[in-house]
Design a protein around this motif. Structure first.
Motif, PDB file in Angstrom:
ATOM      1  N   ARG A   1       4.694 -10.246  -2.984  1.00 35.35           N
ATOM      2  CA  ARG A   1       3.260 -10.169  -2.671  1.00 35.35           C
ATOM      3  C   ARG A   1       2.464 -10.634  -3.891  1.00 35.35           C
ATOM      4  NH1 ARG A   1       2.665  -3.951  -0.485  1.00 35.35           N
ATOM      5  NH2 ARG A   1       4.783  -3.728   0.307  1.00 35.35           N
ATOM      6  N   ILE A   2       1.192 -10.896  -3.663  1.00 41.28           N
ATOM      7  CA  ILE A   2       0.269 -11.257  -4.743  1.00 41.28           C
ATOM      8  C   ILE A   2      -0.778 -10.152  -4.842  1.00 41.28           C
ATOM      9  CG2 ILE A   2      -1.381 -12.963  -5.623  1.00 41.28           C
ATOM     10  CD1 ILE A   2       1.467 -14.071  -5.367  1.00 41.28           C
ATOM     11  N   ASP A   3      -0.966  -9.616  -6.050  1.00 43.63           N
ATOM     12  CA  ASP A   3      -1.975  -8.584  -6.286  1.00 43.63           C
ATOM     13  C   ASP A   3      -3.358  -9.219  -6.109  1.00 43.63           C
ATOM     14  OD1 ASP A   3      -3.940  -6.931  -7.704  1.00 43.63           O
ATOM     15  OD2 ASP A   3      -2.218  -5.831  -8.498  1.00 43.63           O
ATOM     16  N   ASP A   4      -4.156  -8.699  -5.168  1.00 48.66           N
ATOM     17  CA  ASP A   4      -5.480  -9.250  -4.881  1.00 48.66           C
ATOM     18  C   ASP A   4      -6.412  -9.221  -6.083  1.00 48.66           C
ATOM     19  OD1 ASP A   4      -4.759  -9.694  -2.248  1.00 48.66           O
ATOM     20  OD2 ASP A   4      -5.619  -7.810  -1.528  1.00 48.66           O
ATOM     21  N   LEU A   5      -6.233  -8.231  -6.948  1.00 44.37           N
ATOM     22  CA  LEU A   5      -7.141  -8.085  -8.081  1.00 44.37           C
ATOM     23  C   LEU A   5      -6.738  -8.902  -9.307  1.00 44.37           C
ATOM     24  CD1 LEU A   5      -7.752  -4.239  -7.804  1.00 44.37           C
ATOM     25  CD2 LEU A   5      -9.218  -6.086  -6.978  1.00 44.37           C
ATOM     26  N   THR A   6      -5.425  -9.028  -9.537  1.00 40.54           N
ATOM     27  CA  THR A   6      -4.972  -9.708 -10.757  1.00 40.54           C
ATOM     28  C   THR A   6      -4.354 -11.078 -10.503  1.00 40.54           C
ATOM     29  OG1 THR A   6      -2.745  -8.777 -10.667  1.00 40.54           O
ATOM     30  CG2 THR A   6      -4.444  -7.468 -11.802  1.00 40.54           C
ATOM     31  N   GLY A   7      -3.979 -11.350  -9.263  1.00 47.38           N
ATOM     32  CA  GLY A   7      -3.304 -12.601  -8.949  1.00 47.38           C
ATOM     33  C   GLY A   7      -1.836 -12.606  -9.360  1.00 47.38           C
ATOM     34  N   LYS A   8      -1.317 -11.480  -9.835  1.00 44.25           N
ATOM     35  CA  LYS A   8       0.075 -11.380 -10.287  1.00 44.25           C
ATOM     36  C   LYS A   8       1.004 -11.137  -9.101  1.00 44.25           C
ATOM     37  CE  LYS A   8      -0.859 -11.424 -14.746  1.00 44.25           C
ATOM     38  NZ  LYS A   8      -0.289 -12.258 -15.753  1.00 44.25           N
ATOM     39  N   ARG A   9       2.259 -11.587  -9.254  1.00 40.04           N
ATOM     40  CA  ARG A   9       3.260 -11.420  -8.209  1.00 40.04           C
ATOM     41  C   ARG A   9       4.024 -10.107  -8.396  1.00 40.04           C
ATOM     42  NH1 ARG A   9       6.802 -15.712  -6.740  1.00 40.04           N
ATOM     43  NH2 ARG A   9       8.083 -15.081  -8.485  1.00 40.04           N
ATOM     44  N   PHE A  10       4.409  -9.476  -7.273  1.00 38.72           N
ATOM     45  CA  PHE A  10       5.174  -8.234  -7.342  1.00 38.72           C
ATOM     46  C   PHE A  10       5.981  -8.042  -6.074  1.00 38.72           C
ATOM     47  CE2 PHE A  10       1.233  -7.104  -5.263  1.00 38.72           C
ATOM     48  CZ  PHE A  10       1.570  -6.130  -4.329  1.00 38.72           C
ATOM     49  N   THR A  11       6.950  -7.133  -6.154  1.00 33.07           N
ATOM     50  CA  THR A  11       7.758  -6.759  -5.003  1.00 33.07           C
ATOM     51  C   THR A  11       8.183  -5.304  -5.141  1.00 33.07           C
ATOM     52  OG1 THR A  11       9.633  -7.367  -3.592  1.00 33.07           O
ATOM     53  CG2 THR A  11      10.012  -7.428  -5.954  1.00 33.07           C
ATOM     54  N   PHE A  12       8.617  -4.731  -4.022  1.00 33.39           N
ATOM     55  CA  PHE A  12       9.134  -3.361  -4.014  1.00 33.39           C
ATOM     56  C   PHE A  12      10.595  -3.352  -3.606  1.00 33.39           C
ATOM     57  CE2 PHE A  12       4.616  -2.447  -3.538  1.00 33.39           C
ATOM     58  CZ  PHE A  12       4.469  -1.347  -4.375  1.00 33.39           C
ATOM     59  N   PHE A  13      11.323  -2.381  -4.127  1.00 38.00           N
ATOM     60  CA  PHE A  13      12.685  -2.070  -3.704  1.00 38.00           C
ATOM     61  C   PHE A  13      12.842  -0.558  -3.854  1.00 38.00           C
ATOM     62  CE2 PHE A  13      12.795  -2.748  -8.196  1.00 38.00           C
ATOM     63  CZ  PHE A  13      13.811  -1.965  -8.712  1.00 38.00           C
ATOM     64  N   LYS A  14      13.996  -0.013  -3.496  1.00 41.82           N
ATOM     65  CA  LYS A  14      14.153   1.445  -3.519  1.00 41.82           C
ATOM     66  C   LYS A  14      15.365   1.868  -4.327  1.00 41.82           C
ATOM     67  CE  LYS A  14      11.699   2.220   0.734  1.00 41.82           C
ATOM     68  NZ  LYS A  14      11.641   2.820   2.037  1.00 41.82           N
ATOM     69  N   ASP A  15      15.246   3.049  -4.931  1.00 40.91           N
ATOM     70  CA  ASP A  15      16.388   3.635  -5.626  1.00 40.91           C
ATOM     71  C   ASP A  15      17.282   4.317  -4.590  1.00 40.91           C
ATOM     72  OD1 ASP A  15      15.492   6.291  -5.155  1.00 40.91           O
ATOM     73  OD2 ASP A  15      15.480   6.815  -7.275  1.00 40.91           O
ATOM     74  N   PRO A  16      18.412   4.896  -4.994  1.00 42.24           N
ATOM     75  CA  PRO A  16      19.333   5.488  -4.011  1.00 42.24           C
ATOM     76  C   PRO A  16      18.728   6.593  -3.145  1.00 42.24           C
ATOM     77  CG  PRO A  16      20.476   5.155  -6.076  1.00 42.24           C
ATOM     78  CD  PRO A  16      19.018   4.863  -6.326  1.00 42.24           C
ATOM     79  N   ASP A  17      17.659   7.250  -3.600  1.00 40.38           N
ATOM     80  CA  ASP A  17      17.002   8.295  -2.810  1.00 40.38           C
ATOM     81  C   ASP A  17      15.792   7.794  -2.053  1.00 40.38           C
ATOM     82  OD1 ASP A  17      18.554  10.724  -3.272  1.00 40.38           O
ATOM     83  OD2 ASP A  17      18.009  10.428  -5.373  1.00 40.38           O
ATOM     84  N   GLY A  18      15.563   6.486  -2.071  1.00 41.55           N
ATOM     85  CA  GLY A  18      14.414   5.931  -1.355  1.00 41.55           C
ATOM     86  C   GLY A  18      13.121   5.940  -2.136  1.00 41.55           C
ATOM     87  N   LEU A  19      13.165   6.267  -3.429  1.00 39.95           N
ATOM     88  CA  LEU A  19      11.953   6.232  -4.260  1.00 39.95           C
ATOM     89  C   LEU A  19      11.497   4.787  -4.386  1.00 39.95           C
ATOM     90  CD1 LEU A  19       9.905   7.613  -6.187  1.00 39.95           C
ATOM     91  CD2 LEU A  19      11.514   7.110  -8.030  1.00 39.95           C
ATOM     92  N   PRO A  20      10.257   4.491  -4.007  1.00 31.89           N
ATOM     93  CA  PRO A  20       9.771   3.122  -4.129  1.00 31.89           C
ATOM     94  C   PRO A  20       9.641   2.702  -5.598  1.00 31.89           C
ATOM     95  CG  PRO A  20       8.362   4.408  -2.662  1.00 31.89           C
ATOM     96  CD  PRO A  20       9.271   5.362  -3.382  1.00 31.89           C
ATOM     97  N   LEU A  21      10.260   1.582  -5.927  1.00 32.67           N
ATOM     98  CA  LEU A  21      10.178   1.003  -7.260  1.00 32.67           C
ATOM     99  C   LEU A  21       9.577  -0.384  -7.122  1.00 32.67           C
ATOM    100  CD1 LEU A  21      13.736   1.984  -8.567  1.00 32.67           C
ATOM    101  CD2 LEU A  21      11.572   3.175  -8.978  1.00 32.67           C
ATOM    102  N   GLU A  22       8.787  -0.765  -8.100  1.00 36.03           N
ATOM    103  CA  GLU A  22       8.106  -2.056  -8.068  1.00 36.03           C
ATOM    104  C   GLU A  22       8.520  -2.888  -9.269  1.00 36.03           C
ATOM    105  OE1 GLU A  22       3.535  -3.827  -8.385  1.00 36.03           O
ATOM    106  OE2 GLU A  22       3.835  -1.682  -8.081  1.00 36.03           O
ATOM    107  N   LEU A  23       8.682  -4.187  -9.045  1.00 45.32           N
ATOM    108  CA  LEU A  23       8.806  -5.152 -10.131  1.00 45.32           C
ATOM    109  C   LEU A  23       7.504  -5.933 -10.149  1.00 45.32           C
ATOM    110  CD1 LEU A  23      12.421  -6.568  -9.626  1.00 45.32           C
ATOM    111  CD2 LEU A  23      11.652  -4.806 -11.243  1.00 45.32           C
ATOM    112  N   TYR A  24       6.845  -5.938 -11.309  1.00 45.83           N
ATOM    113  CA  TYR A  24       5.528  -6.560 -11.455  1.00 45.83           C
ATOM    114  C   TYR A  24       5.631  -7.649 -12.507  1.00 45.83           C
ATOM    115  CZ  TYR A  24       0.412  -6.773 -11.568  1.00 45.83           C
ATOM    116  OH  TYR A  24      -0.895  -7.172 -11.461  1.00 45.83           O
ATOM    117  N   GLU A  25       5.353  -8.881 -12.132  1.00 48.68           N
ATOM    118  CA  GLU A  25       5.497 -10.000 -13.051  1.00 48.68           C
ATOM    119  C   GLU A  25       4.309 -10.080 -13.998  1.00 48.68           C
ATOM    120  OE1 GLU A  25       7.550 -14.105 -12.196  1.00 48.68           O
ATOM    121  OE2 GLU A  25       5.466 -14.164 -11.497  1.00 48.68           O
ATOM    122  N   GLY A  26       4.615 -10.181 -15.269  1.00 51.23           N
ATOM    123  CA  GLY A  26       3.507 -10.308 -16.218  1.00 51.23           C
ATOM    124  C   GLY A  26       3.811  -9.707 -17.476  1.00 51.23           C
TER     125      GLY A  26
END
Length: 128
Positions: free
Chosen positions: A103-128
């Protein structure tokens, strides 16, 4: 108050060994210290992110499940800054960890994505 930074983020896992492998071997976080607290039947794993101690991984007997995905009240997700988002997505994929579409952050224009840890905790990778 004079807050100078974030000291740590605490994560409770349901299967300590599985989460330990995920956070150290898959995400590459550095183990600072591992402690077993017999009186609590609980492990505490101190992890460094980017050379700075920031995550505490806990095990407790029979923790309750997370209420829902990121929109539950409380901590929404944990985000990690990366230099090359696509490269890190490929590393996750190689280890069998799926990531959401970029996805693209509407406010910063930076790219990011989500994935999950073994318990389903949402984790994000944010480029920048």
């Amino acid at each position: 108050m004079n807050i100078s930074g974030i000291h740590h983020v605490a994560v409770i896992c349901s299967n300590y060994e599985v989460s330990k492998v995920f956070y150290t071997d898959i995400l590459g976080l550095e183990v600072v210290k591992e402690t077993y607290r017999q009186e609590r039947d609980s492990y505490k794993l101190d992890l460094a992110v980017g050379g700075v101690y920031q995550i505490e991984l806990f095990s407790f007997p029979n923790p309750p499940e997370r209420a829902t995905n990121p929109e539950a009240a409380g901590l929404r997700h944990l985000a990690f800054r990366v230099e090359n988002l696509q490269k890190e997505i490929e590393r996750l994929k190689e280890k069998g960890i799926p990531a959401e579409p970029v996805r693209i952050d509407d406010l910063t224009g930076k790219r990011f994505t989500f994935f999950k840890d073994p318990d389903g905790l949402p984790l994000e990778l944010y480029e920048g």
